[in-house]
Design a protein around this motif. Structure first.
Motif, PDB file in Angstrom:
ATOM      1  N   VAL A  56       0.889  -1.160   0.000  1.00  0.00           N
ATOM      2  CA  VAL A  56       0.000   0.000   0.000  1.00  0.00           C
ATOM      3  C   VAL A  56       0.926   1.209   0.000  1.00  0.00           C
ATOM      4  N   PHE A  57       0.549   2.260  -0.713  1.00  0.00           N
ATOM      5  CA  PHE A  57       1.358   3.469  -0.753  1.00  0.00           C
ATOM      6  C   PHE A  57       0.756   4.506   0.187  1.00  0.00           C
ATOM      7  N   VAL A  58       1.623   5.218   0.913  1.00  0.00           N
ATOM      8  CA  VAL A  58       1.166   6.220   1.870  1.00  0.00           C
ATOM      9  C   VAL A  58       1.961   7.513   1.662  1.00  0.00           C
ATOM     10  N   HIS A  59       1.254   8.639   1.773  1.00  0.00           N
ATOM     11  CA  HIS A  59       1.862   9.963   1.605  1.00  0.00           C
ATOM     12  C   HIS A  59       1.980  10.599   2.977  1.00  0.00           C
ATOM     13  N   LEU A  60       3.220  10.741   3.475  1.00  0.00           N
ATOM     14  CA  LEU A  60       3.413  11.288   4.821  1.00  0.00           C
ATOM     15  C   LEU A  60       4.818  11.818   5.008  1.00  0.00           C
ATOM     16  N   ALA A  61       4.981  12.574   6.072  1.00  0.00           N
ATOM     17  CA  ALA A  61       6.305  13.023   6.483  1.00  0.00           C
ATOM     18  C   ALA A  61       6.927  11.905   7.316  1.00  0.00           C
ATOM     19  N   LEU A  62       8.224  11.740   7.223  1.00  0.00           N
ATOM     20  CA  LEU A  62       8.896  10.644   7.934  1.00  0.00           C
ATOM     21  C   LEU A  62       8.660  10.681   9.438  1.00  0.00           C
ATOM     22  N   LYS A  63       8.491  11.860   9.994  1.00  0.00           N
ATOM     23  CA  LYS A  63       8.270  11.961  11.443  1.00  0.00           C
ATOM     24  C   LYS A  63       6.962  11.301  11.869  1.00  0.00           C
ATOM     25  N   ASP A  64       6.029  11.075  10.917  1.00  0.00           N
ATOM     26  CA  ASP A  64       4.738  10.456  11.216  1.00  0.00           C
ATOM     27  C   ASP A  64       4.697   8.959  10.921  1.00  0.00           C
ATOM     28  N   ARG A  65       5.842   8.351  10.633  1.00  0.00           N
ATOM     29  CA  ARG A  65       5.840   6.940  10.236  1.00  0.00           C
ATOM     30  C   ARG A  65       5.346   6.003  11.328  1.00  0.00           C
ATOM     31  N   VAL A  66       5.442   6.392  12.593  1.00  0.00           N
ATOM     32  CA  VAL A  66       4.978   5.543  13.689  1.00  0.00           C
ATOM     33  C   VAL A  66       3.468   5.314  13.577  1.00  0.00           C
ATOM     34  N   ARG A  67       2.741   6.343  13.112  1.00  0.00           N
ATOM     35  CA  ARG A  67       1.289   6.199  12.927  1.00  0.00           C
ATOM     36  C   ARG A  67       0.965   5.079  11.944  1.00  0.00           C
ATOM     37  N   VAL A  68       1.819   4.881  10.952  1.00  0.00           N
ATOM     38  CA  VAL A  68       1.624   3.816   9.963  1.00  0.00           C
ATOM     39  C   VAL A  68       2.013   2.462  10.560  1.00  0.00           C
ATOM     40  N   LEU A  69       3.131   2.424  11.242  1.00  0.00           N
ATOM     41  CA  LEU A  69       3.635   1.166  11.794  1.00  0.00           C
ATOM     42  C   LEU A  69       2.728   0.592  12.886  1.00  0.00           C
ATOM     43  N   GLN A  70       1.869   1.418  13.483  1.00  0.00           N
ATOM     44  CA  GLN A  70       0.940   0.950  14.517  1.00  0.00           C
ATOM     45  C   GLN A  70      -0.310   0.286  13.946  1.00  0.00           C
ATOM     46  N   ILE A  71      -0.516   0.386  12.650  1.00  0.00           N
ATOM     47  CA  ILE A  71      -1.711  -0.178  12.019  1.00  0.00           C
ATOM     48  C   ILE A  71      -1.591  -1.702  11.964  1.00  0.00           C
ATOM     49  N   PRO A  72      -2.620  -2.421  12.434  1.00  0.00           N
ATOM     50  CA  PRO A  72      -2.589  -3.889  12.337  1.00  0.00           C
ATOM     51  C   PRO A  72      -2.479  -4.330  10.872  1.00  0.00           C
ATOM     52  N   GLY A  73      -1.586  -5.255  10.609  1.00  0.00           N
ATOM     53  CA  GLY A  73      -1.383  -5.754   9.253  1.00  0.00           C
ATOM     54  C   GLY A  73      -0.173  -5.152   8.566  1.00  0.00           C
ATOM     55  N   VAL A  74       0.374  -4.060   9.084  1.00  0.00           N
ATOM     56  CA  VAL A  74       1.575  -3.443   8.508  1.00  0.00           C
ATOM     57  C   VAL A  74       2.805  -4.175   9.037  1.00  0.00           C
ATOM     58  N   VAL A  75       3.686  -4.573   8.131  1.00  0.00           N
ATOM     59  CA  VAL A  75       4.924  -5.241   8.514  1.00  0.00           C
ATOM     60  C   VAL A  75       6.032  -4.193   8.663  1.00  0.00           C
ATOM     61  N   HIS A  76       6.242  -3.394   7.607  1.00  0.00           N
ATOM     62  CA  HIS A  76       7.254  -2.342   7.653  1.00  0.00           C
ATOM     63  C   HIS A  76       7.084  -1.393   6.477  1.00  0.00           C
ATOM     64  N   ILE A  77       7.772  -0.264   6.557  1.00  0.00           N
ATOM     65  CA  ILE A  77       7.864   0.659   5.431  1.00  0.00           C
ATOM     66  C   ILE A  77       9.101   0.242   4.647  1.00  0.00           C
ATOM     67  N   VAL A  78       8.974   0.160   3.330  1.00  0.00           N
ATOM     68  CA  VAL A  78      10.094  -0.286   2.497  1.00  0.00           C
ATOM     69  C   VAL A  78      11.272   0.663   2.704  1.00  0.00           C
ATOM     70  N   SER A  79      12.418   0.072   3.091  1.00  0.00           N
ATOM     71  CA  SER A  79      13.594   0.853   3.478  1.00  0.00           C
ATOM     72  C   SER A  79      14.860   0.307   2.838  1.00  0.00           C
ATOM     73  N   ALA A  80      15.872   1.149   2.853  1.00  0.00           N
ATOM     74  CA  ALA A  80      17.221   0.744   2.455  1.00  0.00           C
ATOM     75  C   ALA A  80      18.151   1.164   3.580  1.00  0.00           C
ATOM     76  N   ARG A  81      18.841   0.203   4.149  1.00  0.00           N
ATOM     77  CA  ARG A  81      19.750   0.439   5.283  1.00  0.00           C
ATOM     78  C   ARG A  81      19.026   1.103   6.456  1.00  0.00           C
ATOM     79  N   GLY A  82      17.785   0.695   6.675  1.00  0.00           N
ATOM     80  CA  GLY A  82      17.019   1.191   7.814  1.00  0.00           C
ATOM     81  C   GLY A  82      16.349   2.535   7.616  1.00  0.00           C
ATOM     82  N   VAL A  83      16.505   3.141   6.439  1.00  0.00           N
ATOM     83  CA  VAL A  83      15.894   4.443   6.162  1.00  0.00           C
ATOM     84  C   VAL A  83      14.808   4.265   5.107  1.00  0.00           C
ATOM     85  N   PRO A  84      13.550   4.652   5.403  1.00  0.00           N
ATOM     86  CA  PRO A  84      12.475   4.529   4.412  1.00  0.00           C
ATOM     87  C   PRO A  84      12.835   5.253   3.105  1.00  0.00           C
ATOM     88  N   VAL A  85      12.588   4.586   1.986  1.00  0.00           N
ATOM     89  CA  VAL A  85      12.931   5.121   0.672  1.00  0.00           C
ATOM     90  C   VAL A  85      11.679   5.717   0.029  1.00  0.00           C
TER      91      VAL A  85
END
Length: 177
Positions: A56-85
């Motif tokens: 699923v694609f989401v439009h947000l500022a990186l500081k708000d990523r915790v709001r996404v990660l708290q959603i049931p069913g979300v595994v992770h935000i696609v990242s490279a070396r631990g930083v969302p791309v």
């Protein structure tokens, strides 16, 4: 911090639930879907499936990523070396225009090599991808590198223009022959 588009990896077949939860939490999201006919022994039914399974694609500022990660069913935000791309804005906008029902899109095996072209007119103007010829006509395969996924778009051949690199290579080959 500016808002960008990010790909969110979900549990299998939880894309619609995650997108719905994002909407309830006032997060701007995009779930590209396509229609397909599924056949069983006793019936046929048209179903809506995710164009990019488990994403699923989401439009947000990186500081708000915790709001996404708290959603049931979300595994992770696609990242490279631990930083969302972040994804390219034009790729998401083109997908949004392409999934409005005017153009037929469906998943396709991931492609990296082939004849690269750019769409000149129509709903998918500006989109770049790899050209495939089929008996039914032409298809443009668009790959999202970070996801290693591709989508095939049926398109009119007159709407495409070859990229400059392809033309330069052809001219160089003609000179050598």
């Amino acid at each position: 911090m500016e808002e960008r588009w990010y790909a969110v990896y979900t549990w299998a077949r939880h894309e619609k639930c995650v997108a719905e939860q994002m909407g309830q939490r006032q997060l701007s999201s995009f779930l590209p879907i396509y229609r397909s006919i599924h056949r069983w022994k006793d019936r046929r039914k048209e179903v809506e499936l995710a164009l990019f399974p488990s994403y699923v694609f989401v439009h947000l500022a990186l500081k708000d990523r915790v709001r996404v990660l708290q959603i049931p069913g979300v595994v992770h935000i696609v990242s490279a070396r631990g930083v969302p791309v972040p994804l390219a804005e034009h790729e998401i906008e083109t997908l949004r225009h392409g999934t409005d029902g005017k153009v037929k899109m469906e998943p396709h095996p991931y492609l990296q090599a082939g004849r690269r072209v750019r769409v000149r007119s129509g709903a998918m103007v500006g989109l770049e991808g790899i050209l495939l010829r089929r008996k039914e006509g032409l298809r443009l395969v668009v790959s999202i590198e970070i996801l290693m996924r591709s989508v095939a778009v049926e398109i009119d051949g007159s709407a495409m223009a070859h990229l400059r690199k392809v033309l330069q290579v052809k001219k160089a080959l003609r000179c050598k022959v």
